[in-house]
Write an enzyme that holds these catalytic residues in place. Structure first.
Site, PDB file in Angstrom:
ATOM      1  N   LYS A 151       0.852  -1.183   0.000  1.00  0.00           N
ATOM      2  CA  LYS A 151       0.000   0.000   0.000  1.00  0.00           C
ATOM      3  C   LYS A 151       0.890   1.237   0.000  1.00  0.00           C
ATOM      4  O   LYS A 151       1.630   1.486   0.954  1.00  0.00           O
ATOM      5  CB  LYS A 151      -0.922   0.014   1.218  1.00  0.00           C
ATOM      6  CG  LYS A 151      -1.888   1.205   1.244  1.00  0.00           C
ATOM      7  CD  LYS A 151      -2.795   1.119   2.456  1.00  0.00           C
ATOM      8  CE  LYS A 151      -3.775   2.280   2.508  1.00  0.00           C
ATOM      9  NZ  LYS A 151      -4.665   2.197   3.679  1.00  0.00           N
ATOM     10  N   ARG A 161     -10.966   9.516   1.043  1.00  0.00           N
ATOM     11  CA  ARG A 161     -10.889  10.185   2.346  1.00  0.00           C
ATOM     12  C   ARG A 161     -12.059  11.133   2.550  1.00  0.00           C
ATOM     13  O   ARG A 161     -12.520  11.325   3.674  1.00  0.00           O
ATOM     14  CB  ARG A 161      -9.544  10.904   2.478  1.00  0.00           C
ATOM     15  CG  ARG A 161      -8.392   9.919   2.656  1.00  0.00           C
ATOM     16  CD  ARG A 161      -7.034  10.575   2.656  1.00  0.00           C
ATOM     17  NE  ARG A 161      -5.977   9.558   2.778  1.00  0.00           N
ATOM     18  CZ  ARG A 161      -4.705   9.758   2.487  1.00  0.00           C
ATOM     19  NH1 ARG A 161      -4.310  10.947   2.057  1.00  0.00           N
ATOM     20  NH2 ARG A 161      -3.827   8.785   2.622  1.00  0.00           N
ATOM     21  N   LYS A 174       0.880  10.263   5.559  1.00  0.00           N
ATOM     22  CA  LYS A 174       1.019   8.888   6.047  1.00  0.00           C
ATOM     23  C   LYS A 174       2.295   8.215   5.529  1.00  0.00           C
ATOM     24  O   LYS A 174       2.408   6.997   5.514  1.00  0.00           O
ATOM     25  CB  LYS A 174      -0.210   8.067   5.631  1.00  0.00           C
ATOM     26  CG  LYS A 174      -1.520   8.622   6.193  1.00  0.00           C
ATOM     27  CD  LYS A 174      -2.689   7.693   5.906  1.00  0.00           C
ATOM     28  CE  LYS A 174      -3.979   8.235   6.526  1.00  0.00           C
ATOM     29  NZ  LYS A 174      -5.116   7.298   6.398  1.00  0.00           N
ATOM     30  N   GLU A 190       7.666  -6.461   1.886  1.00  0.00           N
ATOM     31  CA  GLU A 190       6.445  -6.414   2.700  1.00  0.00           C
ATOM     32  C   GLU A 190       5.541  -7.611   2.407  1.00  0.00           C
ATOM     33  O   GLU A 190       4.939  -8.187   3.310  1.00  0.00           O
ATOM     34  CB  GLU A 190       5.693  -5.104   2.442  1.00  0.00           C
ATOM     35  CG  GLU A 190       6.395  -3.848   2.918  1.00  0.00           C
ATOM     36  CD  GLU A 190       6.295  -3.643   4.413  1.00  0.00           C
ATOM     37  OE1 GLU A 190       5.682  -4.487   5.109  1.00  0.00           O
ATOM     38  OE2 GLU A 190       6.828  -2.633   4.904  1.00  0.00           O
ATOM     39  N   LYS A 205      -2.185  -1.566  -3.734  1.00  0.00           N
ATOM     40  CA  LYS A 205      -3.011  -0.359  -3.701  1.00  0.00           C
ATOM     41  C   LYS A 205      -2.120   0.876  -3.810  1.00  0.00           C
ATOM     42  O   LYS A 205      -1.185   1.009  -3.029  1.00  0.00           O
ATOM     43  CB  LYS A 205      -3.817  -0.307  -2.397  1.00  0.00           C
ATOM     44  CG  LYS A 205      -4.748   0.899  -2.286  1.00  0.00           C
ATOM     45  CD  LYS A 205      -5.480   0.897  -0.949  1.00  0.00           C
ATOM     46  CE  LYS A 205      -6.388   2.131  -0.857  1.00  0.00           C
ATOM     47  NZ  LYS A 205      -7.109   2.190   0.424  1.00  0.00           N
ATOM     48  N   SER A 231     -10.160   5.138  -5.439  1.00  0.00           N
ATOM     49  CA  SER A 231     -11.102   6.230  -5.673  1.00  0.00           C
ATOM     50  C   SER A 231     -10.587   7.279  -6.649  1.00  0.00           C
ATOM     51  O   SER A 231     -11.339   7.764  -7.501  1.00  0.00           O
ATOM     52  CB  SER A 231     -11.451   6.895  -4.344  1.00  0.00           C
ATOM     53  OG  SER A 231     -10.282   7.429  -3.722  1.00  0.00           O
ATOM     54  N   TYR A 269     -14.720   0.377  -7.777  1.00  0.00           N
ATOM     55  CA  TYR A 269     -15.995   1.078  -7.764  1.00  0.00           C
ATOM     56  C   TYR A 269     -16.717   0.921  -9.103  1.00  0.00           C
ATOM     57  O   TYR A 269     -17.882   1.282  -9.232  1.00  0.00           O
ATOM     58  CB  TYR A 269     -15.774   2.560  -7.446  1.00  0.00           C
ATOM     59  CG  TYR A 269     -15.066   2.772  -6.140  1.00  0.00           C
ATOM     60  CD1 TYR A 269     -15.755   2.744  -4.931  1.00  0.00           C
ATOM     61  CD2 TYR A 269     -13.680   2.961  -6.099  1.00  0.00           C
ATOM     62  CE1 TYR A 269     -15.098   2.909  -3.721  1.00  0.00           C
ATOM     63  CE2 TYR A 269     -13.010   3.135  -4.889  1.00  0.00           C
ATOM     64  CZ  TYR A 269     -13.722   3.096  -3.713  1.00  0.00           C
ATOM     65  OH  TYR A 269     -13.058   3.254  -2.508  1.00  0.00           O
TER      66      TYR A 269
END
Length: 281
Positions: A151, A161, A174, A190, A205, A231, A269
């Site tokens: 991610k 968000r 972040k 990871e 992502k 998104s 989506y």
């Protein structure tokens, strides 16, 4: 949702609309992301541990509507914290180990509510092994773990968000716990760590700008890989179509790019739209 044309938030009493549509389209699973009232947010994300919170109630409702559709539940604190971060802030830093203590409890509560797939999206180190251990200890042997292993700290997340009500609360970025988008090798590391800790499959992502990451993970590990068509990707394409800068067929072209790269599953989506406009022909 203003920044995501055609996408809506659903209250519990209207979940039948989206579940009925997903079921008709033979979509195997739905992912739940909550909008939490600001009055229920605090700096520790306490509402995440409420067994009667909106996500737990949504799980119950979905299973009543269709017991055979899978439910994927996000494990992270950002919808629940007053500061909008995925973890606890201690001494002005995200505290990995203290956050993990809460994430384990959150995962167990979601499992008890009837979730089928636990999806930690927080990017804390070590949380997959801890969650796997608590699920096994409590005899949730068949619940799967979908790790957001790769991610990235991406600029494609802004509409999401807005949708979950965290954009106005976020005080700093972040980047200390999500990955640098210039880095490939970290993604592979990871993924290996999370698989070693017991993840059943992994998420990349965002997806569209990270097709190379999907491909490399699939080739190196040969495990089920999910692509999250996020998104910002959705909104760019939708707005491009709206302004006649793109033909609607671009949607299917993008979806197939994830499959070509090696994705076994796609979180998008566009899911209903793709099936209804293209794949049902």
């Amino acid at each position: 949702i203003n920044s995501m044309p055609g996408i809506f938030r659903y209250s519990l009493d209207r979940l039948d609309e989206i579940i009925s549509r997903a079921s008709k389209n033979q979509i195997p699973a739905v992912a739940i992301f909550p909008l939490i009232d600001s009055s229920k947010k605090d700096n520790k994300g306490t509402e995440a541990l409420n067994k009667n919170n909106v996500v737990c109630n949504a799980i119950h409702q979905i299973k009543k509507l269709n017991k055979n559709i899978g439910v994927i539940c996000d494990v992270a604190l950002d919808p629940y914290t007053s500061h909008g971060h995925d973890g606890l802030i201690i001494k002005n830093e995200i505290d990995n180990d203290e956050t993990n203590k809460i994430l384990v409890k959150q995962a167990l509560i979601l499992a008890q509510a009837g979730c089928d797939i636990i999806a930690p999206s927080d990017m804390m180190d070590g949380r997959i092994g801890l969650i796997r251990n608590v699920l096994e200890k409590n005899k949730f042997f068949n619940i799967q773990i979908l790790s957001y292993a790769a991610k990235y700290a991406s600029n494609f997340y802004s509409p999401f968000r807005e949708a979950v009500g965290t954009s106005s609360n976020l005080k700093f970025d972040k980047k200390s716990y999500q990955m640098d988008y210039k880095n490939t090798e970290e993604a592979l590391l990871e993924v290996k760590l999370d698989l070693d800790e017991g993840a059943d499959f992994v998420m990349v992502k965002p997806a569209l700008a990270y097709l190379d990451i999907i491909y490399k993970i699939k080739k190196k590990f040969n495990v089920p890989v999910f692509a999250y068509n996020v998104s910002g990707e959705y909104s760019l394409i939708k707005n491009g179509i709206k302004s006649s800068l793109a033909n609607e067929d671009i949607i299917l072209e993008v979806i197939y790019s994830f499959k070509r790269a090696g994705a076994n599953a796609i979180v998008s989506y566009f899911a209903n739209e793709v099936i209804e406009k293209y794949l049902s022909r």
